[in-house]
Enzyme design. Sequence first.
Site, PDB file in Angstrom:
ATOM      1  N   ILE A  48       5.169  -7.279  -3.477  1.00 10.95           N
ATOM      2  CA  ILE A  48       4.169  -6.244  -3.194  1.00 10.95           C
ATOM      3  C   ILE A  48       3.108  -6.224  -4.283  1.00 10.95           C
ATOM      4  O   ILE A  48       1.900  -6.166  -3.994  1.00 10.95           O
ATOM      5  CB  ILE A  48       4.848  -4.869  -3.047  1.00 10.95           C
ATOM      6  CG1 ILE A  48       5.664  -4.813  -1.748  1.00 10.95           C
ATOM      7  CG2 ILE A  48       3.814  -3.749  -3.077  1.00 10.95           C
ATOM      8  CD1 ILE A  48       6.516  -3.566  -1.602  1.00 10.95           C
ATOM      9  N   MET A  90       0.900  -9.273  -3.856  1.00  9.34           N
ATOM     10  CA  MET A  90       0.100  -9.193  -2.644  1.00  9.34           C
ATOM     11  C   MET A  90      -1.038  -8.185  -2.790  1.00  9.34           C
ATOM     12  O   MET A  90      -2.174  -8.444  -2.373  1.00  9.34           O
ATOM     13  CB  MET A  90       0.985  -8.795  -1.463  1.00  9.34           C
ATOM     14  CG  MET A  90       0.238  -8.654  -0.150  1.00  9.34           C
ATOM     15  SD  MET A  90      -0.117 -10.229   0.645  1.00  9.34           S
ATOM     16  CE  MET A  90       1.454 -10.520   1.466  1.00  9.34           C
ATOM     17  N   GLU A  91      -0.738  -7.060  -3.381  1.00 10.74           N
ATOM     18  CA  GLU A  91      -1.730  -5.978  -3.423  1.00 10.74           C
ATOM     19  C   GLU A  91      -2.846  -6.206  -4.431  1.00 10.74           C
ATOM     20  O   GLU A  91      -4.013  -5.954  -4.130  1.00 10.74           O
ATOM     21  CB  GLU A  91      -1.028  -4.648  -3.730  1.00 10.74           C
ATOM     22  CG  GLU A  91      -0.068  -4.190  -2.646  1.00 10.74           C
ATOM     23  CD  GLU A  91      -0.757  -3.805  -1.355  1.00 10.74           C
ATOM     24  OE1 GLU A  91      -2.001  -3.723  -1.326  1.00 10.74           O
ATOM     25  OE2 GLU A  91      -0.052  -3.588  -0.358  1.00 10.74           O
ATOM     26  N   THR A  92      -2.501  -6.642  -5.644  1.00  8.22           N
ATOM     27  CA  THR A  92      -3.531  -6.720  -6.696  1.00  8.22           C
ATOM     28  C   THR A  92      -3.453  -7.984  -7.541  1.00  8.22           C
ATOM     29  O   THR A  92      -4.025  -8.027  -8.625  1.00  8.22           O
ATOM     30  CB  THR A  92      -3.433  -5.503  -7.644  1.00  8.22           C
ATOM     31  OG1 THR A  92      -2.161  -5.544  -8.327  1.00  8.22           O
ATOM     32  CG2 THR A  92      -3.584  -4.193  -6.899  1.00  8.22           C
ATOM     33  N   TYR A  99       2.225  -8.668   7.446  1.00  2.00           N
ATOM     34  CA  TYR A  99       2.413  -8.288   6.050  1.00  2.00           C
ATOM     35  C   TYR A  99       3.899  -8.092   5.746  1.00  2.00           C
ATOM     36  O   TYR A  99       4.419  -8.582   4.740  1.00  2.00           O
ATOM     37  CB  TYR A  99       1.637  -6.997   5.758  1.00  2.00           C
ATOM     38  CG  TYR A  99       1.699  -6.506   4.330  1.00  2.00           C
ATOM     39  CD1 TYR A  99       0.614  -6.647   3.474  1.00  2.00           C
ATOM     40  CD2 TYR A  99       2.833  -5.878   3.827  1.00  2.00           C
ATOM     41  CE1 TYR A  99       0.657  -6.180   2.160  1.00  2.00           C
ATOM     42  CE2 TYR A  99       2.890  -5.416   2.518  1.00  2.00           C
ATOM     43  CZ  TYR A  99       1.799  -5.561   1.699  1.00  2.00           C
ATOM     44  OH  TYR A  99       1.854  -5.107   0.397  1.00  2.00           O
TER      45      TYR A  99
END
Length: 264
Positions: free
Chosen positions: A121, A124-126, A251
């Site tokens: 996560i 993936m996010e940042t 996702y």
Amino acid sequence: MRHLVFPAVVFASLATSALAAPCGNTSAGFNAWKKDFARTAKQAGVKSPGLKALAQSRYATRTIAADRNQKSFKYSLDKFMKVRGSTTIVAQGRKRKARDANFYAALERKYGVPAGVLIAIHGMETAFGSFMGDSQIVSAIVTLSYDCRRSDFFVPHAIGALKLVDQGAITPATLGAKHGELGHTQFLPGNALQYGQDGNGDGRIDFYNQADALASTAYYLRKKGWRPGKGYQPGEPNFRVIKEWNAATVYQKAIAIMGAQIDR
């Protein structure tokens, strides 16, 4: 928004009240809507700093453009993973897990969520905190609350953002993603307000601190039904919990695959 997190803070009465003010699909009625929404925010307990942030917020045209153009979630799983750099996330994720093994082990003991999922996560996010957004959070989330397309979804998060301003956790200038997500793992403000954890023990919750953000992510997943020791691949008990983080099936599958590869 880039990822559709189901709102943890559901203020149904607030959403209904806010919708009494006319929403809009252009900037034309934004300022009038803000003045009306301020009454809703005040009734919800938003204090002077939050109300000032609301008054100063601007219509976020880039947020609206992004909201109308979310192509990546329509990709096939293979293309999605290539576009989002899954190979790099897994390679870097394994190194991060090895380097901070005690930290991730402590999170799993406390919350039951394995390192691979949290690291996937985060990547993936940042890209592990390398880019946490370039849009002002308050303006973005207030704009989406005004916008007619999903006003009822975003209103609780606008209230959350204004309360975070009240608490000093963010300011009107704090930057996040186009849909108002903030910090290392891109929490929506209402979720940040409810699920924030002090991961480094300094007495405050800062989503731009990696330890706090990852502890908060683990806590969120646990509160959404994560079962310690159970699997998280499709068909296994914890796969459905990943949906609570992001509603896009592509996702969810990507996180499950990358998490397993990191945890090998």
